[in-house]
Design a protein around this motif. Structure first.
Motif, PDB file in Angstrom:
ATOM      1  N   GLU A 274      33.136 111.686  53.420  1.00 35.35           N
ATOM      2  CA  GLU A 274      33.981 110.496  53.534  1.00 35.35           C
ATOM      3  C   GLU A 274      35.284 110.657  52.752  1.00 35.35           C
ATOM      4  O   GLU A 274      36.354 110.256  53.209  1.00 35.35           O
ATOM      5  CB  GLU A 274      33.228 109.261  53.027  1.00 35.35           C
ATOM      6  N   GLY A 277      36.865 114.500  54.179  1.00 33.23           N
ATOM      7  CA  GLY A 277      37.018 114.692  55.616  1.00 33.23           C
ATOM      8  C   GLY A 277      36.266 115.880  56.161  1.00 33.23           C
ATOM      9  O   GLY A 277      36.238 116.092  57.375  1.00 33.23           O
ATOM     10  N   ARG A 439      45.420 117.470  55.585  1.00 34.90           N
ATOM     11  CA  ARG A 439      45.673 116.212  56.279  1.00 34.90           C
ATOM     12  C   ARG A 439      47.167 115.928  56.241  1.00 34.90           C
ATOM     13  O   ARG A 439      47.773 115.896  55.174  1.00 34.90           O
ATOM     14  CB  ARG A 439      44.917 115.055  55.622  1.00 34.90           C
ATOM     15  N   ARG A 444      46.647 108.691  59.439  1.00 34.75           N
ATOM     16  CA  ARG A 444      45.528 108.001  58.785  1.00 34.75           C
ATOM     17  C   ARG A 444      44.357 107.905  59.756  1.00 34.75           C
ATOM     18  O   ARG A 444      44.164 106.881  60.423  1.00 34.75           O
ATOM     19  CB  ARG A 444      45.969 106.607  58.319  1.00 34.75           C
ATOM     20  N   SER A 446      41.040 108.054  59.035  1.00 31.71           N
ATOM     21  CA  SER A 446      39.748 107.630  58.491  1.00 31.71           C
ATOM     22  C   SER A 446      39.955 106.587  57.407  1.00 31.71           C
ATOM     23  O   SER A 446      41.074 106.350  56.943  1.00 31.71           O
ATOM     24  CB  SER A 446      38.998 108.843  57.916  1.00 31.71           C
ATOM     25  N   TYR A 448      39.029 106.491  54.249  1.00 34.35           N
ATOM     26  CA  TYR A 448      39.503 107.048  52.994  1.00 34.35           C
ATOM     27  C   TYR A 448      40.707 107.941  53.268  1.00 34.35           C
ATOM     28  O   TYR A 448      40.790 108.587  54.323  1.00 34.35           O
ATOM     29  CB  TYR A 448      38.404 107.879  52.324  1.00 34.35           C
ATOM     30  N   THR A 450      41.651 110.999  53.158  1.00 33.87           N
ATOM     31  CA  THR A 450      40.961 112.264  52.966  1.00 33.87           C
ATOM     32  C   THR A 450      41.907 113.382  52.545  1.00 33.87           C
ATOM     33  O   THR A 450      43.116 113.335  52.792  1.00 33.87           O
ATOM     34  CB  THR A 450      40.226 112.684  54.243  1.00 33.87           C
ATOM     35  N   PRO A 454      40.144 115.399  58.974  1.00 34.24           N
ATOM     36  CA  PRO A 454      38.705 115.175  59.139  1.00 34.24           C
ATOM     37  C   PRO A 454      38.102 116.010  60.269  1.00 34.24           C
ATOM     38  O   PRO A 454      38.698 116.166  61.327  1.00 34.24           O
ATOM     39  CB  PRO A 454      38.617 113.679  59.443  1.00 34.24           C
ATOM     40  N   PRO A 457      36.328 112.434  62.874  1.00 39.01           N
ATOM     41  CA  PRO A 457      36.718 111.012  62.804  1.00 39.01           C
ATOM     42  C   PRO A 457      35.926 110.193  63.802  1.00 39.01           C
ATOM     43  O   PRO A 457      35.424 110.721  64.797  1.00 39.01           O
ATOM     44  CB  PRO A 457      38.210 111.042  63.134  1.00 39.01           C
ATOM     45  N   VAL A 458      35.801 108.901  63.541  1.00 35.05           N
ATOM     46  CA  VAL A 458      35.013 108.024  64.411  1.00 35.05           C
ATOM     47  C   VAL A 458      35.745 107.861  65.744  1.00 35.05           C
ATOM     48  O   VAL A 458      36.876 107.390  65.786  1.00 35.05           O
ATOM     49  CB  VAL A 458      34.793 106.650  63.761  1.00 35.05           C
TER      50      VAL A 458
END
Length: 461
Positions: A274, A277, A439, A444, A446, A448, A450, A454, A457-458
């Motif tokens: 989290e 990443g 990153r 942005r 995520s 956090y 990171t 990542p 990522p979702v």
């Protein structure tokens, strides 16, 4: 991209970049940093050298020739970092409140403390009292006395004050975890150490409420008072115990005092993935490092113990990457132990042992990875100090790393490298950049902020 309506990169003016992200391995030679010793002076001029400067290190020197060098000052000049705080920053967590080492020790021993409780690391010790009533610690439980220590600690395992409850979980050699929970009309807060640590300089100390922005002070005052009550009860109980009375008749010191340290108020902590990443992993060498991996939800393969333990840890790192990790932490304690022995020649030999164990770093698959080698702090092999803020050699190599002309691994040689002085909090960002994983700070993806781009990522569905 099954089901895509148009080919990838439609309408773009620049070529599509390749996915050339690579794995990373951070090798920590615990306590590697040192001070110069006359015993290791270089002939013919007689200039004192550190253990690393005096050691024969063909593997580390080869890494220096291939990479970029600098010196690692984990928390700033002059600050004597402990392993746990240094690693917290090395793992990119410096903006997250450190939860306290005792929580990591508890997790490493398979314990899962409840949210809202306070943990203290406890140790059974012999002691004496001076004319002022101050208690001076005079040693620790011997290696051949674990059962005696356990029998004594069983008698003080549980206690309750008007505001707090105490429960002691016993480990080996008179050590354990003291769990403190609050009654219905109170709560818990962080308290200071009673363990003097420098027992030749300080007596056992009064537990005080911690005054720090890292901890809530609500409940700390009452908790400190309850801890003091418990420790006084322990001392009285143990002094009267028949086991200690028998020890005194045999000329052995009574094991009559319990010291405490490393307060941990149990709260939520984000995972390594989290915060950074990327999927991280460790090759733990002790319960502390095993607990750190569990707290941060990092994959782990426990280190082997024996002649080739560090070399075996590198093989474990290879297996961890094969099952999905993109960052692996490998660690050895031998350099730190040699430093604490206060023998410069022993530390020189420890550095040379490490160098031979790291030979695999010069071969695939590691030559396709980003590899960094350094220490987490300095443990000088002479003098009356434990850890210091002295610099530690640092080197990073990888496919994208440009050699900076440094040809040796050591404090003075490394200082001339392109990286200059590097803080612990900058190590992982540096490695991620060389691994083609930085990153982009305007992006942005995520919750956090990171350190790395990542891995997962979702997705929006």
């Amino acid at each position: 991209m099954t089901g895509a309506a148009s080919p990838l990169h439609y309408g773009e003016d620049h070529p599509r970049p390749p996915d050339d992200r690579c794995p990373m391995i951070l090798v920590i030679l615990d306590g590697l940093g040192d001070r110069a010793h006359a015993e290791l002076a270089e002939e013919p001029f007689g200039l004192p050298r550190t253990a690393t400067e005096a050691a024969s290190t063909p593997v580390l020197d080869a890494l220096a020739r291939r990479g970029e060098s600098g010196v690692h000052v984990p928390l700033g000049w002059g600050r004597a970092a402990p392993s746990e705080i240094a690693h917290w920053s090395l793992f990119g967590l410096s903006d997250i409140t450190f939860p306290g080492r005792t929580r990591l020790e508890a997790l490493g021993h398979g314990r899962s403390p409840e949210l809202g409780s306070l943990l203290l690391f406890a140790a059974l010790r012999p002691s004496t009292t001076d004319d002022t009533g101050s208690i001076w610690i005079t040693g620790r439980v011997r290696r051949d006395e674990p059962e005696v220590a356990r029998r004594l600690l069983e008698t003080v395992r549980a206690y309750e004050t008007a505001t707090h409850r105490f429960e002691l979980t016993i480990f080996d050699r008179g050590e354990g975890i003291l769990t403190i929970t609050a009654g219905p009309q109170s709560d818990v807060g962080a308290v200071t150490d009673t363990d003097p640590f420098f027992e030749h300089l300080h007596p056992m100390m009064q537990p005080l409420a911690v005054r720090s922005p890292d901890f809530e002070t609500t409940g700390s005052v009452s908790t400190a008072s309850a801890v003091a009550e418990y420790l006084r009860w322990v001392r009285i109980t143990l002094a009267e115990d028949p086991v200690n009375q028998d020890r005194l008749t045999k000329g052995l010191p009574a094991l009559d005092t319990l010291t405490t340290k490393w307060a941990s108020v149990i709260g939520s902590v984000p995972s390594f993935c989290e915060v950074t990443g990327i999927r991280g992993a460790m090759v733990p060498t002790s319960p502390f490092y095993r607990g750190l991996s569990r707290l941060l939800d990092m994959d782990a393969i426990d280190a082997t113990v024996g002649e080739n333990s560090l070399a075996d840890s590198l093989d474990a790192a290879r297996r961890l990457v094969a099952r999905g990790a993109q960052f692996v932490h490998v660690h050895t304690k031998v350099t730190d132990e040699a430093g604490h022995a206060k023998d410069p020649l022993a530390k020189k030999a420890a550095v040379e042992w490490c160098d031979a164990q790291l030979a695999a770093l010069l071969r695939p698959p590691f030559t396709d990875w980003v590899v960094a080698v350094t220490g987490d702090h300095a443990t000088p092999a002479s003098g009356g100090v434990l850890h210091t803020g002295d610099p530690t050699p640092f080197v990073v190599v990888g496919p994208s790393v440009r050699p900076d002309g440094v040809v040796a691994f050591g404090e003075q040689a490394s200082r001339r490298g392109a990286l200059g002085v590097i803080a612990a909090s900058d190590v992982l960002p540096l490695m991620c950049s060389h691994a083609n994983r930085p990153r982009f700070l305007g992006h942005r993806p995520s919750a956090y902020p990171t350190i790395a781009l990542p891995d997962a990522p979702v997705p929006f569905r």
